[in-house]
Design a protein around this motif. Structure first.
Motif, PDB file in Angstrom:
ATOM      1  N   GLU A   1      48.574  13.387  45.453  1.00 39.79           N
ATOM      2  CA  GLU A   1      48.345  13.938  46.782  1.00 39.79           C
ATOM      3  C   GLU A   1      49.356  15.041  47.101  1.00 39.79           C
TER       4      GLU A   1
ATOM      5  N   LYS B   1      48.425  18.165  45.236  1.00 39.89           N
ATOM      6  CA  LYS B   1      47.271  18.798  45.864  1.00 39.89           C
ATOM      7  C   LYS B   1      47.690  19.558  47.124  1.00 39.89           C
ATOM      8  N   LEU B   2      48.499  18.924  47.965  1.00 34.95           N
ATOM      9  CA  LEU B   2      48.958  19.577  49.192  1.00 34.95           C
ATOM     10  C   LEU B   2      49.841  20.787  48.886  1.00 34.95           C
TER      11      LEU B   2
END
Length: 65
Positions: free
Chosen positions: A25, A28-29
């Motif tokens: 995550e 991805k961010l």
């Protein structure tokens, strides 16, 4: 010296089950943030475009007088 857990290790797998894949995550961010920030790196082009727009607006306004 300790090393961070790697995917496939029991500790990492347990943490993913408990908290989700935080590393994936975060990656991805970070990628999304880089994509959003990329245009901000090119100030000169943005300023040139803005100045050209302002000149054309002034020229258009001068022609209406």
């Amino acid at each position: 010296m300790s090393y961070p857990p790697t995917p496939g290790s029991p500790i990492y797998d347990q943490l993913v089950q408990e908290h989700g894949d935080v590393l994936a995550e975060a990656r991805k961010l970070a990628e999304e943030a880089l994509q959003q920030a990329d245009p901000a790196q090119y100030w000169e082009g943005a300023l040139t475009h803005r100045r050209a727009s302002e000149k054309s607006e002034k020229a258009g306004a001068a022609g209406k007088i």
